[in-house]
Motif scaffolding. Structure first.
Motif, PDB file in Angstrom:
ATOM      1  N   VAL A  58      40.371  46.496  20.817  1.00 38.06           N
ATOM      2  CA  VAL A  58      39.942  45.240  20.202  1.00 38.06           C
ATOM      3  C   VAL A  58      40.311  44.078  21.117  1.00 38.06           C
ATOM      4  O   VAL A  58      39.532  43.145  21.318  1.00 38.06           O
ATOM      5  N   HIS A  59      41.500  44.147  21.704  1.00 38.11           N
ATOM      6  CA  HIS A  59      41.998  43.112  22.614  1.00 38.11           C
ATOM      7  C   HIS A  59      42.421  43.774  23.915  1.00 38.11           C
ATOM      8  O   HIS A  59      43.290  44.648  23.929  1.00 38.11           O
ATOM      9  N   MET A  60      41.800  43.357  25.011  1.00 34.37           N
ATOM     10  CA  MET A  60      42.173  43.870  26.331  1.00 34.37           C
ATOM     11  C   MET A  60      42.783  42.765  27.178  1.00 34.37           C
ATOM     12  O   MET A  60      42.268  41.647  27.233  1.00 34.37           O
ATOM     13  N   GLY A  61      43.895  43.080  27.852  1.00 37.93           N
ATOM     14  CA  GLY A  61      44.499  42.174  28.808  1.00 37.93           C
ATOM     15  C   GLY A  61      44.122  42.579  30.224  1.00 37.93           C
ATOM     16  O   GLY A  61      44.154  43.765  30.563  1.00 37.93           O
ATOM     17  N   LEU A  62      43.758  41.609  31.043  1.00 37.17           N
ATOM     18  CA  LEU A  62      43.449  41.832  32.453  1.00 37.17           C
ATOM     19  C   LEU A  62      44.523  41.122  33.259  1.00 37.17           C
ATOM     20  O   LEU A  62      44.551  39.891  33.314  1.00 37.17           O
ATOM     21  N   VAL A  63      45.438  41.877  33.852  1.00 40.42           N
ATOM     22  CA  VAL A  63      46.627  41.324  34.493  1.00 40.42           C
ATOM     23  C   VAL A  63      46.542  41.546  36.004  1.00 40.42           C
ATOM     24  O   VAL A  63      46.492  42.701  36.465  1.00 40.42           O
ATOM     25  N   VAL A  64      46.528  40.471  36.764  1.00 39.29           N
ATOM     26  CA  VAL A  64      46.451  40.541  38.217  1.00 39.29           C
ATOM     27  C   VAL A  64      47.831  40.251  38.806  1.00 39.29           C
ATOM     28  O   VAL A  64      48.395  39.176  38.578  1.00 39.29           O
ATOM     29  N   THR A  65      48.374  41.219  39.555  1.00 36.11           N
ATOM     30  CA  THR A  65      49.672  41.020  40.212  1.00 36.11           C
ATOM     31  C   THR A  65      49.504  40.755  41.708  1.00 36.11           C
ATOM     32  O   THR A  65      50.505  40.608  42.416  1.00 36.11           O
ATOM     33  N   GLU A  66      48.273  40.698  42.171  1.00 34.51           N
ATOM     34  CA  GLU A  66      48.005  40.432  43.584  1.00 34.51           C
ATOM     35  C   GLU A  66      48.103  38.932  43.867  1.00 34.51           C
ATOM     36  O   GLU A  66      47.941  38.108  42.970  1.00 34.51           O
ATOM     37  N   GLU A  67      48.350  38.594  45.123  1.00 32.31           N
ATOM     38  CA  GLU A  67      48.564  37.199  45.490  1.00 32.31           C
ATOM     39  C   GLU A  67      47.271  36.402  45.596  1.00 32.31           C
ATOM     40  O   GLU A  67      47.283  35.182  45.450  1.00 32.31           O
ATOM     41  N   GLU A  68      46.153  37.067  45.880  1.00 33.24           N
ATOM     42  CA  GLU A  68      44.878  36.373  46.076  1.00 33.24           C
ATOM     43  C   GLU A  68      43.887  36.792  45.007  1.00 33.24           C
ATOM     44  O   GLU A  68      43.118  37.737  45.194  1.00 33.24           O
TER      45      GLU A  68
END
Length: 208
Positions: free
Chosen positions: A16-26
């Motif tokens: 129902v709820h998705m998180g999109l988490v970016v740990t990259e610098e760019e």
């Protein structure tokens, strides 16, 4: 377009709820916009975008422009309007899509939001509008502004080599399935759908 919708219906369960988490610098605005639009296309109701430097949130207009562009290119103009909310801001923009809601988050919406909620509760106690015995999980949930109106994430896709979500909603991901992918750069729909298929096949035991 029809394939994406049928893909969503074919899965045994859909977050129902998705998180999109970016740990990259760019971070890439175009690739993140593709991920958001794919979430919309398969029928995910709530999407949170997060990077640990707060780049997407500081430049949310640029991200929204890219999402609009890709919506029109990939989904066409036949979808109904939905409201895009930015956490801790009053601004709301109308964008074309299939009934999804997006929040763009930064580290201030994690631990700092918990601290703010605790301060607000203490103030209510000082004003005798609450007592300390009133504090429970539901009360704290209601005091948190970063996810007001959002359910807890069912699934987080974490992109990058860092083995951490780097402060993404620490209160809300106690029961969240987290799937790590090498990078969001040049990510394909097949990689995205493979992660959804993996989530659908997971048996969540809720700590049992």
């Amino acid at each position: 377009r029809q394939r994406w919708r049928s893909d969503g219906r074919a899965l045994q369960k859909l977050p129902v709820h998705m998180g999109l988490v970016v740990t990259e610098e760019e971070p890439s605005y175009a690739d993140m916009a593709s991920l958001v639009v794919w979430c919309m296309a398969v029928g995910i109701s709530y999407v949170s975008v997060y990077d640990h430097n707060g780049i997407f949130k500081r430049n949310n207009s640029r991200l929204m422009d890219e999402i609009l562009k890709q919506q029109q290119e990939l989904l066409g103009l036949d979808c109904s309007k939905y409201t895009v909310e930015f956490a801790n801001q009053d601004k709301a923009d109308q964008v074309l899509n299939c009934q999804s809601t997006l929040k763009v988050l930064s580290p201030e919406d994690g631990k700092a939001d918990i601290v703010k909620a605790a301060q607000n509760f203490c103030q209510l106690v000082a004003q005798q509008q609450r007592t300390y015995t009133d504090l429970d999980v539901n009360v704290l949930d209601n005091l948190l502004s970063s996810t007001n109106g959002f359910p807890d994430p069912d699934l987080v896709l974490k992109f990058g080599p860092v083995d951490s979500t780097l402060g993404f909603l620490p209160w809300h991901i106690r029961l969240t399935e987290i799937i790590s992918l090498p990078s969001h750069l040049n990510i394909s729909y097949e990689d995205f759908f493979s992660a959804l298929h993996h989530y659908a096949a997971c048996e969540q035991r809720w700590g049992k």
